[in-house]
Enzyme design. Structure first.
Site, PDB file in Angstrom:
ATOM      1  N   ASP A  30       0.851  -1.186   0.000  1.00 10.71           N
ATOM      2  CA  ASP A  30       0.000   0.000   0.000  1.00 10.71           C
ATOM      3  C   ASP A  30       0.889   1.239   0.000  1.00 10.71           C
ATOM      4  OD1 ASP A  30      -3.233   0.553   1.017  1.00 10.71           O
ATOM      5  OD2 ASP A  30      -1.801   2.214   1.059  1.00 10.71           O
ATOM      6  N   ILE A  31       0.506   2.225  -0.802  1.00  9.61           N
ATOM      7  CA  ILE A  31       1.315   3.436  -0.957  1.00  9.61           C
ATOM      8  C   ILE A  31       1.276   4.300   0.310  1.00  9.61           C
ATOM      9  CG2 ILE A  31      -0.435   5.036  -1.905  1.00  9.61           C
ATOM     10  CD1 ILE A  31       1.612   5.643  -4.163  1.00  9.61           C
ATOM     11  N   ASN A  85     -12.836  -2.825   2.634  1.00  4.26           N
ATOM     12  CA  ASN A  85     -13.794  -1.736   2.778  1.00  4.26           C
ATOM     13  C   ASN A  85     -14.748  -1.786   1.587  1.00  4.26           C
ATOM     14  OD1 ASN A  85     -12.445  -0.784   5.103  1.00  4.26           O
ATOM     15  ND2 ASN A  85     -10.970   0.311   3.827  1.00  4.26           N
ATOM     16  N   GLY A  91     -15.244   3.457   3.792  1.00  5.14           N
ATOM     17  CA  GLY A  91     -13.872   3.895   3.533  1.00  5.14           C
ATOM     18  C   GLY A  91     -13.279   3.427   2.223  1.00  5.14           C
ATOM     19  N   GLN A  92     -14.098   2.818   1.359  1.00  6.17           N
ATOM     20  CA  GLN A  92     -13.535   2.365   0.078  1.00  6.17           C
ATOM     21  C   GLN A  92     -13.234   3.570  -0.813  1.00  6.17           C
ATOM     22  OE1 GLN A  92     -15.915  -0.432  -2.191  1.00  6.17           O
ATOM     23  NE2 GLN A  92     -14.269  -0.793  -3.668  1.00  6.17           N
ATOM     24  N   SER A  93     -11.982   3.674  -1.251  1.00  4.77           N
ATOM     25  CA  SER A  93     -11.592   4.797  -2.113  1.00  4.77           C
ATOM     26  C   SER A  93     -11.177   4.345  -3.506  1.00  4.77           C
ATOM     27  CB  SER A  93     -10.450   5.596  -1.466  1.00  4.77           C
ATOM     28  OG  SER A  93      -9.309   4.783  -1.297  1.00  4.77           O
ATOM     29  N   HIS A  98     -10.335  -5.220  -3.185  1.00  8.06           N
ATOM     30  CA  HIS A  98      -9.004  -5.492  -2.626  1.00  8.06           C
ATOM     31  C   HIS A  98      -9.157  -5.805  -1.144  1.00  8.06           C
ATOM     32  CE1 HIS A  98      -9.861  -1.170  -2.478  1.00  8.06           C
ATOM     33  NE2 HIS A  98      -9.202  -1.134  -1.331  1.00  8.06           N
ATOM     34  N   HIS A 100      -7.028  -5.458   2.355  1.00  7.77           N
ATOM     35  CA  HIS A 100      -5.872  -4.923   3.052  1.00  7.77           C
ATOM     36  C   HIS A 100      -5.333  -6.034   3.953  1.00  7.77           C
ATOM     37  CE1 HIS A 100      -6.774  -0.547   2.283  1.00  7.77           C
ATOM     38  NE2 HIS A 100      -7.992  -1.026   2.146  1.00  7.77           N
TER      39      HIS A 100
HETATM   40  P1  AMP Z   1      -9.583   1.626   0.187  1.00  6.71           P
HETATM   41  O1  AMP Z   1      -9.531   3.046   0.684  1.00  6.71           O
HETATM   42  O2  AMP Z   1     -10.064   0.620   1.182  1.00  6.71           O
HETATM   43  O3  AMP Z   1     -10.338   1.553  -1.132  1.00  6.71           O
HETATM   44  O4  AMP Z   1      -8.090   1.219  -0.109  1.00  6.71           O
HETATM   45  C1  AMP Z   1      -7.372   1.736  -1.183  1.00  6.71           C
HETATM   46  C2  AMP Z   1      -5.937   1.712  -0.792  1.00  6.71           C
HETATM   47  O5  AMP Z   1      -5.170   1.883  -1.971  1.00  6.71           O
HETATM   48  C3  AMP Z   1      -5.517   2.827   0.171  1.00  6.71           C
HETATM   49  O6  AMP Z   1      -5.031   2.249   1.373  1.00  6.71           O
HETATM   50  C4  AMP Z   1      -4.433   3.584  -0.591  1.00  6.71           C
HETATM   51  O7  AMP Z   1      -3.385   3.995   0.229  1.00  6.71           O
HETATM   52  C5  AMP Z   1      -3.999   2.557  -1.615  1.00  6.71           C
HETATM   53  N1  AMP Z   1      -3.456   3.095  -2.847  1.00  6.71           N
HETATM   54  C6  AMP Z   1      -3.941   4.124  -3.581  1.00  6.71           C
HETATM   55  N2  AMP Z   1      -3.177   4.300  -4.676  1.00  6.71           N
HETATM   56  C7  AMP Z   1      -2.192   3.385  -4.623  1.00  6.71           C
HETATM   57  C8  AMP Z   1      -1.077   3.057  -5.455  1.00  6.71           C
HETATM   58  N3  AMP Z   1      -0.817   3.735  -6.595  1.00  6.71           N
HETATM   59  N4  AMP Z   1      -0.264   2.042  -5.090  1.00  6.71           N
HETATM   60  C9  AMP Z   1      -0.498   1.371  -3.949  1.00  6.71           C
HETATM   61  N5  AMP Z   1      -1.534   1.607  -3.127  1.00  6.71           N
HETATM   62  C10 AMP Z   1      -2.369   2.603  -3.450  1.00  6.71           C
END
Ligand code: AMP
Ligand code: ZN
Length: 112
Positions: A30-31, A85, A91-93, A98, A100
């Site tokens: 995760d970034i 999420n 909290g899904q972004s 995926h 975590h």
């Molecule tokens: P969620 O918010 O549960 O949808 O998780 C999305 C996750 O993706 C977050 O924890 C971000 O930090 C991670 N994320 C977003 N962009 C990247 C990326 N380019 N490489 C790795 N992780 C990422």
């Protein structure tokens, strides 16, 4: 999905710190890590969320959890947390399913 961030990572169009991959799944860091170990377990097939999965995805969903179990074994982790999420309110972004995979610090319950 042309514009999906995680589909683009799967296709290697965007760089990521890839930890492992098999035919169906990709694991990368995760970034923005929320624990000493914070990996994302992502199906190569685009599914917007867990709620968008169907009966035909049963084997794939099982596979993703087995990847988590294998990671824990390989990293000799006795405890870890697996989180998905689902939906903005949770909290899904990123709208590509995926899990975590979090480990390396005490985890609180209930999660925030
Ligand atoms: P969620 O918010 O549960 O949808 O998780 C999305 C996750 O993706 C977050 O924890 C971000 O930090 C991670 N994320 C977003 N962009 C990247 C990326 N380019 N490489 C790795 N992780 C990422
Ligand atoms: Zn996608």
């Amino acid at each position: 999905m042309a514009d999906c961030l995680f589909c683009r990572i799967v296709r290697r169009e965007i760089p990521a710190s890839i930890v492992q991959e098999d035919e169906q799944a990709l694991v990368f860091k995760d970034i923005s890590p929320q624990a000493p170990t914070h990996l994302l377990i992502v199906p190569k097939k685009h599914l917007a969320s867990l709620a968008d999965s169907a009966d035909g995805d049963a084997a794939l969903l099982g596979r993703l959890q087995l990847v988590a179990a294998r990671l824990a074994k390989e990293m000799r982790l006795s405890s870890f947390r697996l989180v998905s999420n689902n939906g903005k309110g949770a909290g899904q972004s990123v709208d590509h399913l995926h899990y975590h995979f979090l480990a390396g610090r005490p985890m609180q319950w209930p999660p925030g």
